[in-house]
Write a protein that holds these residues in place. Sequence first.
Motif, PDB file in Angstrom:
ATOM      1  N   VAL A 267     -38.404  89.659  52.217  1.00  0.00           N
ATOM      2  CA  VAL A 267     -39.729  88.883  52.114  1.00  0.00           C
ATOM      3  C   VAL A 267     -40.604  89.453  50.988  1.00  0.00           C
ATOM      4  N   ILE A 268     -40.724  90.929  50.970  1.00  0.00           N
ATOM      5  CA  ILE A 268     -41.178  91.632  49.879  1.00  0.00           C
ATOM      6  C   ILE A 268     -40.679  91.374  48.515  1.00  0.00           C
ATOM      7  N   THR A 269     -39.156  91.624  48.613  1.00  0.00           N
ATOM      8  CA  THR A 269     -38.429  92.097  47.423  1.00  0.00           C
ATOM      9  C   THR A 269     -38.430  90.591  46.721  1.00  0.00           C
ATOM     10  N   LYS A 270     -38.400  89.364  47.452  1.00  0.00           N
ATOM     11  CA  LYS A 270     -38.062  88.034  46.839  1.00  0.00           C
ATOM     12  C   LYS A 270     -39.700  87.266  46.698  1.00  0.00           C
ATOM     13  N   ARG A 271     -40.608  88.112  47.146  1.00  0.00           N
ATOM     14  CA  ARG A 271     -42.119  87.569  47.146  1.00  0.00           C
ATOM     15  C   ARG A 271     -42.241  86.159  48.052  1.00  0.00           C
ATOM     16  N   LEU A 272     -41.583  86.006  48.922  1.00  0.00           N
ATOM     17  CA  LEU A 272     -41.547  84.959  49.883  1.00  0.00           C
ATOM     18  C   LEU A 272     -43.107  84.866  50.756  1.00  0.00           C
ATOM     19  N   THR A 273     -43.050  83.882  51.027  1.00  0.00           N
ATOM     20  CA  THR A 273     -44.442  83.397  51.818  1.00  0.00           C
ATOM     21  C   THR A 273     -43.727  82.869  53.084  1.00  0.00           C
ATOM     22  N   LEU A 274     -43.838  83.156  54.281  1.00  0.00           N
ATOM     23  CA  LEU A 274     -43.715  82.769  55.555  1.00  0.00           C
ATOM     24  C   LEU A 274     -45.022  82.488  56.320  1.00  0.00           C
ATOM     25  N   ARG A 275     -45.328  81.118  56.707  1.00  0.00           N
ATOM     26  CA  ARG A 275     -46.723  80.880  57.138  1.00  0.00           C
ATOM     27  C   ARG A 275     -46.534  80.089  58.395  1.00  0.00           C
ATOM     28  N   GLY A 276     -47.082  80.522  59.367  1.00  0.00           N
ATOM     29  CA  GLY A 276     -47.035  79.747  60.886  1.00  0.00           C
ATOM     30  C   GLY A 276     -48.344  78.765  60.853  1.00  0.00           C
ATOM     31  N   PHE A 277     -47.893  77.587  61.554  1.00  0.00           N
ATOM     32  CA  PHE A 277     -49.130  76.593  61.779  1.00  0.00           C
ATOM     33  C   PHE A 277     -49.257  76.115  63.146  1.00  0.00           C
ATOM     34  N   ILE A 278     -50.409  75.605  63.386  1.00  0.00           N
ATOM     35  CA  ILE A 278     -50.550  74.767  64.829  1.00  0.00           C
ATOM     36  C   ILE A 278     -51.054  73.380  64.246  1.00  0.00           C
ATOM     37  N   ILE A 279     -50.312  72.213  64.494  1.00  0.00           N
ATOM     38  CA  ILE A 279     -50.858  71.017  63.861  1.00  0.00           C
ATOM     39  C   ILE A 279     -52.306  70.621  64.379  1.00  0.00           C
ATOM     40  N   THR A 280     -52.824  71.242  65.413  1.00  0.00           N
ATOM     41  CA  THR A 280     -54.270  70.516  65.849  1.00  0.00           C
ATOM     42  C   THR A 280     -55.145  71.325  64.891  1.00  0.00           C
ATOM     43  N   ASP A 281     -54.918  72.283  64.247  1.00  0.00           N
ATOM     44  CA  ASP A 281     -55.780  72.776  62.971  1.00  0.00           C
ATOM     45  C   ASP A 281     -56.029  71.712  61.708  1.00  0.00           C
ATOM     46  N   HIS A 282     -55.018  70.659  61.673  1.00  0.00           N
ATOM     47  CA  HIS A 282     -54.828  69.988  60.537  1.00  0.00           C
ATOM     48  C   HIS A 282     -55.165  68.329  60.870  1.00  0.00           C
ATOM     49  N   ARG A 283     -55.896  68.149  61.870  1.00  0.00           N
ATOM     50  CA  ARG A 283     -56.135  66.573  62.191  1.00  0.00           C
ATOM     51  C   ARG A 283     -56.753  65.920  61.012  1.00  0.00           C
ATOM     52  N   ASP A 284     -57.578  66.529  60.082  1.00  0.00           N
ATOM     53  CA  ASP A 284     -58.200  65.778  59.016  1.00  0.00           C
ATOM     54  C   ASP A 284     -57.178  65.281  58.203  1.00  0.00           C
ATOM     55  N   ARG A 285     -56.098  65.744  58.282  1.00  0.00           N
ATOM     56  CA  ARG A 285     -54.813  65.166  57.314  1.00  0.00           C
ATOM     57  C   ARG A 285     -54.396  63.711  57.938  1.00  0.00           C
ATOM     58  N   MET A 286     -54.862  63.424  59.201  1.00  0.00           N
ATOM     59  CA  MET A 286     -54.292  62.364  59.899  1.00  0.00           C
ATOM     60  C   MET A 286     -54.579  60.791  58.899  1.00  0.00           C
ATOM     61  N   PRO A 287     -55.512  60.757  58.197  1.00  0.00           N
ATOM     62  CA  PRO A 287     -55.564  59.477  57.658  1.00  0.00           C
ATOM     63  C   PRO A 287     -54.654  59.377  56.594  1.00  0.00           C
ATOM     64  N   ASP A 288     -54.310  60.257  55.597  1.00  0.00           N
ATOM     65  CA  ASP A 288     -53.472  60.008  54.539  1.00  0.00           C
ATOM     66  C   ASP A 288     -52.203  60.106  55.075  1.00  0.00           C
ATOM     67  N   PHE A 289     -51.831  61.058  56.148  1.00  0.00           N
ATOM     68  CA  PHE A 289     -50.528  60.885  56.750  1.00  0.00           C
ATOM     69  C   PHE A 289     -50.514  59.351  57.434  1.00  0.00           C
ATOM     70  N   ILE A 290     -51.194  58.766  57.965  1.00  0.00           N
ATOM     71  CA  ILE A 290     -50.867  57.456  58.842  1.00  0.00           C
ATOM     72  C   ILE A 290     -50.927  56.387  57.531  1.00  0.00           C
ATOM     73  N   LYS A 291     -51.674  56.657  56.293  1.00  0.00           N
ATOM     74  CA  LYS A 291     -51.426  55.559  55.174  1.00  0.00           C
ATOM     75  C   LYS A 291     -50.056  55.895  54.589  1.00  0.00           C
ATOM     76  N   GLU A 292     -49.710  56.732  54.491  1.00  0.00           N
ATOM     77  CA  GLU A 292     -48.522  57.095  53.714  1.00  0.00           C
ATOM     78  C   GLU A 292     -47.255  56.848  54.523  1.00  0.00           C
ATOM     79  N   MET A 293     -47.041  57.170  55.576  1.00  0.00           N
ATOM     80  CA  MET A 293     -46.130  57.108  56.573  1.00  0.00           C
ATOM     81  C   MET A 293     -45.922  55.669  57.125  1.00  0.00           C
ATOM     82  N   SER A 294     -47.041  54.941  57.215  1.00  0.00           N
ATOM     83  CA  SER A 294     -47.068  53.544  57.677  1.00  0.00           C
ATOM     84  C   SER A 294     -46.348  52.688  56.549  1.00  0.00           C
ATOM     85  N   GLY A 295     -46.664  53.265  55.135  1.00  0.00           N
ATOM     86  CA  GLY A 295     -46.090  52.341  54.136  1.00  0.00           C
ATOM     87  C   GLY A 295     -44.401  52.709  54.223  1.00  0.00           C
TER      88      GLY A 295
END
Length: 336
Positions: A267-295
Motif C-alpha cells: 500500500v505504501i510502495t505502490k501509493r495505494l488508496t484503500l477506503r472503507g465506506f458505509i452507504i448510509t453516509d451517502h444518501r445525497d447521491r440517491m437522486p443521481d443514482f436513481i436517474k442514471e440507473m433507471s435509464g
Amino acid sequence: MATLIGREIHLASRPTGWPTPDNFSLVEAPVPAVGPGQVLVRNRFLSVDPYMRGRMNDVKSYVPPFRVGEAMEGGAVGEVVDPGDSALSRGDLVLHQSGWREYAVLDAERTSALPPVPGLSPSVYLGALGMPGLTAYVGLLDIAGMQPGDQVFVSSAAGAVGSLAGQIARLRGASRVIGSAGTAAKVAYVRDLGFDAAFDYHDGPVSQALAQAAPDGIDVYFDNVGGDHLAAAISRLRRNGRAALCGAIAGYNAETPVPGPANLALVITKRLTLRGFIITDHRDRMPDFIKEMSGWLREGNVRFNETYVDGIEHAVDAFLGVFQGTNTGKMIVRLD
C-alpha cells in the motif's frame, strides 16, 4: 373489531460463529393500532443482507445491534392497507426498514409512495434501484474514483452489489472488468452480464486466478469479501490504485479474527488508496443514482437477478442462504 395478528422473526439468541435456525424464532404478535400520523403497511417483499449478521452481535457498530426477544429489522417494500390520516392512499407501495415481519406501522411523514417501474417487480427497490445498487454506484464512482480506461476487479461478482458494480464499470468506460464468484454457474452468469473475465475462487488461490485474469494489473478493486481477495487485489493493483472496501463477508461468521493481508507494505510502495465506506453516509447521491440507473434499466444496459424465497416462515432460510451462496443476485423474501 378483531385484533390483527401478524407473524414476525425475532432474534432468539446471539450466534457464535455461523448462525443457525435456533438463533431465530417465528412469532405471532398483535399488530399495533394505527395512531395519528401513522400508516399500516402489509409487507410484500423483504430484504435479507450480509450486514445483518453483524447486527446479531452485541457489539458497538454503525447501527445498533438487534435485541434478543424482539423483531429484527431490514429493508422492505410494503403496501399501504390503512393510510390513517396521511396523504397516502390504500394500495400505495412504500420502501421502509421495518422488514422481517408481515405488517408494520410506520410514521407517515417519513413514508412516501414509490413510483412504479414499468415491467419490473417492486422488489427492484430492494436491489438494483435500492441499497445494493446505490452501494455499487457510490463505491465504484465516488469511493474508488473509477475512470474510463481503468481495469476493475469485483469480488463476489454474482451477488446483489458486485453484479451491478461490474456492469456500472463497463458502462462508465472500464477497459477490463474481472469478477470472482463461488460456482461455475455463477461464473457463467457474471460473464453473461458483460464481465471480460471471471473465475471461481474455489478452483485455486485467488492470487493466481487474478494474476491470470489481469496480467497487466488492475486500477480499481471493489471489495465485498476481504481476506484472500483483498490480499490478491493489493498484489495486482498498479501504482496509485484504489480499492473501495464495501464488505468482508469472508469473516462475518468467523469465531476468531480473520488475519488481514500480509502484503500491506505494498500500500505504501505502490501509493495505494484503500477506503472503507458505509452507504448510509451517502444518501445525497440517491437522486443521481436513481436517474442514471433507471435509464440503464429502461434501455436494457443493466441486468439483474433476484432469487426469491416465499413466505415469512422461510425468511431465516433465505438469510442463511446468503452466506451459503444459494442466491444469484439479490436475495428476496416474497410475502405475496
